[in-house]
Write a protein that holds these residues in place. Structure first.
Motif, PDB file in Angstrom:
ATOM      1  N   GLY A  64       0.818  -1.228   0.000  1.00 35.11           N
ATOM      2  CA  GLY A  64       0.000   0.000   0.000  1.00 35.11           C
ATOM      3  C   GLY A  64       0.842   1.265   0.000  1.00 35.11           C
ATOM      4  O   GLY A  64       0.310   2.365   0.111  1.00 35.11           O
ATOM      5  N   GLY A  65       2.136   1.116  -0.155  1.00 31.34           N
ATOM      6  CA  GLY A  65       2.996   2.302  -0.206  1.00 31.34           C
ATOM      7  C   GLY A  65       2.841   3.051  -1.514  1.00 31.34           C
ATOM      8  O   GLY A  65       2.626   2.443  -2.558  1.00 31.34           O
ATOM      9  N   VAL A  66       2.920   4.357  -1.425  1.00 30.19           N
ATOM     10  CA  VAL A  66       2.821   5.204  -2.622  1.00 30.19           C
ATOM     11  C   VAL A  66       3.996   6.170  -2.622  1.00 30.19           C
ATOM     12  O   VAL A  66       4.276   6.816  -1.609  1.00 30.19           O
ATOM     13  N   ILE A  67       4.683   6.257  -3.723  1.00 30.62           N
ATOM     14  CA  ILE A  67       5.799   7.196  -3.860  1.00 30.62           C
ATOM     15  C   ILE A  67       5.535   8.094  -5.060  1.00 30.62           C
ATOM     16  O   ILE A  67       5.275   7.604  -6.162  1.00 30.62           O
ATOM     17  N   GLU A  68       5.589   9.389  -4.798  1.00 30.37           N
ATOM     18  CA  GLU A  68       5.345  10.333  -5.886  1.00 30.37           C
ATOM     19  C   GLU A  68       6.580  10.453  -6.773  1.00 30.37           C
ATOM     20  O   GLU A  68       7.704  10.534  -6.276  1.00 30.37           O
ATOM     21  N   LEU A  69       6.345  10.540  -8.069  1.00 36.38           N
ATOM     22  CA  LEU A  69       7.429  10.611  -9.042  1.00 36.38           C
ATOM     23  C   LEU A  69       7.421  11.925  -9.826  1.00 36.38           C
ATOM     24  O   LEU A  69       8.130  12.061 -10.824  1.00 36.38           O
ATOM     25  N   GLY A  70       6.589  12.875  -9.356  1.00 35.97           N
ATOM     26  CA  GLY A  70       6.496  14.149 -10.075  1.00 35.97           C
ATOM     27  C   GLY A  70       7.000  15.297  -9.213  1.00 35.97           C
ATOM     28  O   GLY A  70       6.765  15.339  -8.011  1.00 35.97           O
TER      29      GLY A  70
ATOM     30  N   ASN B  53      -5.694   1.966   2.988  1.00 31.19           N
ATOM     31  CA  ASN B  53      -6.668   2.452   2.009  1.00 31.19           C
ATOM     32  C   ASN B  53      -6.255   2.103   0.585  1.00 31.19           C
ATOM     33  O   ASN B  53      -7.086   1.751  -0.249  1.00 31.19           O
ATOM     34  N   VAL B  54      -4.963   2.208   0.328  1.00 29.70           N
ATOM     35  CA  VAL B  54      -4.462   1.853  -1.008  1.00 29.70           C
ATOM     36  C   VAL B  54      -4.717   0.378  -1.291  1.00 29.70           C
ATOM     37  O   VAL B  54      -5.179   0.002  -2.378  1.00 29.70           O
ATOM     38  N   LEU B  55      -4.448  -0.452  -0.307  1.00 28.16           N
ATOM     39  CA  LEU B  55      -4.689  -1.888  -0.497  1.00 28.16           C
ATOM     40  C   LEU B  55      -6.179  -2.167  -0.684  1.00 28.16           C
ATOM     41  O   LEU B  55      -6.564  -2.970  -1.540  1.00 28.16           O
ATOM     42  N   ARG B  56      -7.012  -1.499   0.110  1.00 30.27           N
ATOM     43  CA  ARG B  56      -8.460  -1.638  -0.048  1.00 30.27           C
ATOM     44  C   ARG B  56      -8.858  -1.370  -1.495  1.00 30.27           C
ATOM     45  O   ARG B  56      -9.613  -2.128  -2.113  1.00 30.27           O
ATOM     46  N   ALA B  57      -8.316  -0.269  -2.052  1.00 31.83           N
ATOM     47  CA  ALA B  57      -8.678   0.089  -3.425  1.00 31.83           C
ATOM     48  C   ALA B  57      -8.124  -0.917  -4.425  1.00 31.83           C
ATOM     49  O   ALA B  57      -8.822  -1.338  -5.362  1.00 31.83           O
ATOM     50  N   SER B  58      -6.873  -1.319  -4.220  1.00 25.70           N
ATOM     51  CA  SER B  58      -6.241  -2.182  -5.234  1.00 25.70           C
ATOM     52  C   SER B  58      -6.987  -3.506  -5.359  1.00 25.70           C
ATOM     53  O   SER B  58      -7.021  -4.113  -6.433  1.00 25.70           O
ATOM     54  N   ILE B 154      -1.226  17.634  -2.437  1.00 26.84           N
ATOM     55  CA  ILE B 154      -2.115  16.476  -2.466  1.00 26.84           C
ATOM     56  C   ILE B 154      -1.491  15.239  -3.103  1.00 26.84           C
ATOM     57  O   ILE B 154      -1.409  14.193  -2.475  1.00 26.84           O
ATOM     58  N   GLY B 155      -1.052  15.339  -4.338  1.00 33.21           N
ATOM     59  CA  GLY B 155      -0.553  14.110  -4.992  1.00 33.21           C
ATOM     60  C   GLY B 155      -1.702  13.190  -5.357  1.00 33.21           C
ATOM     61  O   GLY B 155      -2.872  13.514  -5.160  1.00 33.21           O
ATOM     62  N   MET B 156      -1.335  12.017  -5.897  1.00 30.78           N
ATOM     63  CA  MET B 156      -2.399  11.114  -6.342  1.00 30.78           C
ATOM     64  C   MET B 156      -3.289  10.650  -5.201  1.00 30.78           C
ATOM     65  O   MET B 156      -2.827  10.279  -4.126  1.00 30.78           O
ATOM     66  N   LEU B 157      -4.582  10.631  -5.457  1.00 33.06           N
ATOM     67  CA  LEU B 157      -5.537   9.973  -4.560  1.00 33.06           C
ATOM     68  C   LEU B 157      -5.969   8.671  -5.226  1.00 33.06           C
ATOM     69  O   LEU B 157      -6.389   8.653  -6.383  1.00 33.06           O
TER      70      LEU B 157
END
Lengths: 316, 316, 316, 316
Positions: A64-70, B53-58, B154-157
Motif C-alpha cells: 500500500g505504499g505510494v511514492i510520488e514521481l512528479g 486504504n491503497v490496499l483496499r482500493a487495489s 495532495i498528490g495522487m488519490l
C-alpha cells in the motif's frame, strides 16, 4: 552540494565516456511504417494497456505504499529554452450569498505539455517532417493543436514499473555530465536488482541527475547523462511502454556524436511508438530500493496536445 | 437529443422540487477550526490516503477494466464565467542533426485549476475571507499562487470509488434542471445498488447532466441538478475523501434557497476538508453499472494552485 | 439599429455589386523584388517619413482638434478566427511603507498584433512562402518572433491623412455587405471632397461598416465591404504610406472572385511595402467632415512582431 | 562600458547624497479629494489636452525631426518583479487561394501595462486602498479590469515636451546609484538649458541610467536615481501633464527614507492626477540637446487597464 562536487572524483569509473560515439541514422519510412499496430494507429505502446496488463500491475501493490514521481510545478523549475510556467492568482470576488462564499482561482500560462515532469506524445517529435506512423506534421498541425496524434488519445497508463538504478550499479550518487548509458549498463543494473524487463513495462532510469533540480537548474539542463541510441533501441526491443528518467531528455544530451540531435526521441516516439517521461523525481524510489511496482500516470487529455505535464506515482 | 427533450415529461416525478428550500448557514469559526486533522493540516481528507486504504482500493481491481472519467480539454468545452482554455501550437524548428529531428510544442493559457474535469483544492473557496482550517485568504495569497493550501500538497488519490447513480434510481436519463438531490435520494440509490459508503471513499454522483457537455454548453452551465446542503453534510459525515459529479458544481446551482451561494463548496472544502471533482464524465461508468471500483486521480502539483485539471479513472 | 436595417433599401444603388469579379494574380518574384527601397529594406512605405513629410503633416494642425481613430480594447470586441484579448487583473499587494502605497496591474493574453484597431507589418502576410522583398518566411520565423520585417522597425508614422468617405459619396450610412469599392468610387469620393492624394499619405476609407462594431460582431467579421484588387493597386500607385478602413480587412472579404484570398493584403504588404490599418473608428471623422489632417500612429515596438494593436488619431 | 565604470569617479559631486532623507506622508483624503477637475473626473492632467495645447505643441515642430523615446519590447528587457513579455509566433497556415496567400501572427502574454516603456494610469497606484479622486480600489476592481480609472479614458497625449537633462547639468554620463534628484537640481538644469516649465508639459528627466537597459538589467532595476518627494511635489505644482524618465520608477528607488515606498507614484498618480512614463529611451534626445519639442504618446485603449506599453516620440 558536497556530494555533487564529489562526483568529479569518480569519473574515472566512466573511462569509456566518449569512446562509444554513435553513428546512428533513422530507418527509412518503409522500415518504420506502418507501425506494428497498423497504419492508422495513434496510441502506440499504449496498446499494451489491456485488462491483463492492469491486473499484472495491480498485483504489485503489496504494502500500500505510494511514492510520488512528479516534481512540484513552479516558475523556479529548470526550463528548457524559452519555456515558462507562470501562475497568476485571480483573487476573490466580494463574498456571495448569506453564506459569504468567496472564491480564488488562477490563470496559468505555460508550454503545458513540455514543462516540469512531462509526458511526451507523438505529435511532439518527428523525422524530417514525419511523425509516428509516417504522418506528416504539416498535414495535422493547426494553430490550435494537432488533428491527430494528440495526447487526448492516451488516458491513464497503469502498468508494471521497473526502476533501473544505473547510478547505484555504478556506485555513484549521480552519473557524470554527458555520460551515455549503455546496453551493458542497463543489463548489469537489472542483474544487480534481480529483475528482467517484460513487455509493456514503464522503464524508469535513475541517474541521480535529479539532485540538481532546483539546486543548479542551468547545469541540470546541460550535458545530461542518459541512454544513447543503442540503449534506446535495446529497450524498444524489450517492448517497453515508456522510458522515464530523472533528467530533462531521458537520453544523453547533447549526444556524444555531435552530428545527432536527440536520437532516442526519434527511436521512442517516432519509430517505436513508445512514450517518454522526462524530469521525473526518482530519488525516493531509489533510496527505498523499490525496483518493481505498479506505475500510474494520467496525462491530461489536451485535445491535439504534444504532451502533458503529469504527476505520476509508484505503488508497491 | 430526443432523450434530452423527453426529460420534461418526467418532471412530475420530482414534485418536491422546490419544496425543500434550505436555510443553511456556515458554522462559526470555533465550530469548524481546527480541523479534525489539527490546526496546521493542509491535506484534509487526503489524510485518508494510507497503505490500508491503497490496499483496499487495489483489491477492487478484479477484471482489469479501466474507464476514463475525464473529458477531453479543448476550447469548445463549457466554461464557467470568463474562463478559457487556449492552446497555441508552436510548430517545428528547422530539422536538427543528421537525424533530421524536428519538434512541436504548444503554449497553453487557461485557468488551469478551474476548467474541464477539475479537482478543487482548499485555496479555491472560503467563508468570508477564511479558507480551510480558518486560514485567512489574504494571509496566504500572492500574485503568483498561495503560500499554503495549494494543490501541490495532495498528490495522487487512490481510493475506493463508489458511483451513486441517482438518475437511474429516479428512472430517468438525466435529472431535471435545478433538481436538488436529497439525502433520501442518495440512500435510495445506494440501497438499490446494494452498497454502503465507507470512510475515505471517492463518492461520484451520476445525474446524467453530462449528456449536455459539448452539446448544449450554455444549458450545461446553468440550473444544474446536484446535491444540496443537507446531502452535502450527510456525505461529509460519511467521511468521504471527495465528492464528484457530472456537473460543473457537483451541487445544485443556483441553490433553491436564493440567498445561498454554492453552500456545498463550503461544506466540503472549507468546513470538512473534502475535495470536489467537477465536470466528470460518468456516462460509461453508469452504463456499465460499475458502482464500486478503484478510483485514481492525479492532480498536477501546481505550487500554490487552487485546483487542477485532471484525467481520473475507475479501475475494476 | 434603425439605420442599419435601412441599408437594405439602398442596395439598388450598388447594382454592379458582383459584376466586377476580378482575375488578379500576384506578380512573379522578379517583378516585385527588390522593392523600390532596395533589396535589404525592411521599412517599406515608412521610408516616406522624413522631415519634409513631418512638416507637411504638422501644418495641417490648424484648430488643435484631435479625433481618436482607435476602438477600446476589450474581450467583447469582434475577433477574427480564434483570436482573443483577455485581461486578468493582478490586485494590490498589502500596502507598503508608512505611505501605505498599494499597486494593481494585469496580465494580458492576446494576439497583440492582430486584434482591435491594428497595424499590419510585413511579417504578417506573404505570397507562397515569401514576404516583402521576397524574404522567405521560413528563413526568418522563430518560435518567438521574426528576425526580420518585425514591427519594431517602424516607430511612429506621422503624415498627412486623408479620409475618403465612400459611404457619403454613395449617399448611405453604410456600404452593403460584400460591396467592392472600385477605383471610380475612390475617384468620385475624392472629387466630391475636393482633395487629391499625395505621396506618403495615410489613406483612410470610410465605409460605415464600423457601426456594427460591438453591435453585431458576427456580421462585422463577415462579408465586409472594402476595396478590391484594382482599387488597391490604384492606391499603391498613388504611393500611399498606409491604407486604413473601418472594417476588419480594409479590403472586400471574401473577395467576389472566390478563388482569391485577401489579395489587397498582398498588394499592400508584400508587393508595395504599404501598411494596413484595420478596425479603425472613423465615424467621428466622417461626421465632422474632417477629410484632411495630421495622422499619427504609434505601433508598439514588438521585437519580431507581425503587427501591433494601436490607438491612432487625427489632428486638424 | 568604460563610461559606466567611470561614474564611480564623480560620486564626490553628489556629496549630499543621503543627507536629505525625507519625512513625507500622503495628505488626508479631504485634502486631496475631490481632484481639481471635480469628484467624477477620471482623466486628471489629460484635461490639459485642449486645442490650445495641441496648437502650442504643433508649433514646436520646426525641422521635422522625429526622435523615438520607446525601447524595443522583447523578452530580454529588464523586468520588475515577476513580470514577463513573451511572444509566441503562430506560423502560417497552408497558402490560401489562387494567389497563395499565407499569414503569420503571434500570441503575446505580458503585463501589458507594466513592461517596457510604459504609461502608468490611475488604477495602478493608491494610498491605503484609495486611488485617484479617492475612488476605492475594491469598488472598481474586477478580475478582468477596473470599471473606472482605466487607461481607455486617456487617448493620445500631444503636448509640449521638455527634457531636463540632470545628468548633463551635473557633468556626468549617468547619475550615481540611488541619487535623489532635488528641486535645486531641476532648477539648475532648466536654467542651464534656458527653459521654464509651463502648465501641461510632458516633463522628461534624463538621468543617463538608461545606459544600463539591456546591458546590466539587474542593476537597472535596483537603486535607481530619480526625483524624490520634494521634487515630485515641485513638478506637480508646475502643473505638468506627465513625468517621464529613463529609469524604471521615474523616482529614486528605493527611497532614501527607508520607511517610504515610491512616494512620487502617489504624488503623481493618486494626489495630482499626473501620469508617469517609465523606462524611456532618452539618450538620443539628450545627445542632440533637443530640450523642447512636441511630445506625442498613444497609450493603448485597454478597457479597465492600469497602464499601457507605449512608443512615444519627440518631434522638433
Amino acid at each position: 552540494m558536497h556530494r555533487i562536487q564529489g562526483i568529479a572524483l569518480v569519473v574515472g569509473t566512466f573511462a569509456a565516456l566518449s569512446a562509444q560515439a554513435q553513428s546512428w541514422s533513422p530507418p527509412p519510412a518503409d522500415k518504420r511504417c506502418p507501425s506494428k499496430w497498423g497504419a492508422t494507429d495513434e496510441r502506440g505502446a499504449a496498446n499494451y494497456m489491456n485488462p491483463a496488463n492492469v491486473l499484472r500491475a495491480s498485483k504489485l501493490i503489496k504494502t500500500g505504499g505510494v511514492i510520488e514521481l512528479g516534481h512540484v510545478l513552479s516558475s523556479s523549475m529548470p526550463f528548457f529554452g524559452a519555456r515558462r510556467f507562470e501562475i497568476h492568482t485571480k483573487r476573490t470576488s466580494p463574498t456571495l450569498g448569506t453564506n459569504k462564499r468567496m472564491g480564488n482561482e488562477e490563470v496559468v500560462m505555460t508550454e503545458l505539455g513540455q514543462v516540469g515532469t512531462q509526458f511526451d506524445m507523438f505529435a511532439h517529435q518527428g523525422i524530417d517532417g514525419e511523425l509516428y506512423n509516417c504522418i506528416k506534421s504539416d498535414d495535422i498541425a493547426t494553430r490550435n493543436g494537432f488533428t491527430k496524434l494528440g495526447i487526448e488519445n492516451i488516458g491513464m497508463l497503469f502498468t508494471r514499473g521497473v526502476l533501473i538504478d544505473v547510478a547505484a550499479a555504478k556506485g555513484v550518487d549521480m552519473l557524470p555530465s554527458g555520460y551515455e548509458i549503455t546496453v551493458a549498463d542497463l543489463q548489469q543494473a537489472l542483474e544487480r536488482q534481480g529483475l528482467r524487463l517484460e513487455r509493456g513495462d514503464a522503464v524508469l532510469i535513475h541517474s541521480g541527475w535529479g539532485k540538481l533540480w532546483g539546486v543548479d537548474n542551468a547545469r541540470y539542463n546541460s550535458n545530461t547523462p542518459g541512454i544513447g541510441a543503442p540503449a534506446g533501441e535495446w529497450l524498444a526491443a524489450r517492448e517497453a511502454m515508456l522510458f522515464g528518467a530523472d533528467t530533462f531528455a531521458v537520453e544523453v544530451a547533447p549526444n556524444p556524436d555531435k552530428s545527432l540531435s536527440l536520437p532516442v526521441h526519434q527511436i521512442a516516439l517516432v519509430i517505436n511508438g513508445i512514450f517518454l517521461l522526462e524530469n521525473m523525481k526518482l530519488d525516493e524510489l531509489a533510496a527505498k530500493k523499490v525496483y518493481e511496482f505498479a506505475f500510474a500516470v494520467q496525462p491530461l487529455k489536451i485535445k491535439g496536445g504534444t504532451g502533458s505535464t503529469v504527476a505520476p506515482v509508484a505503488m508497491y
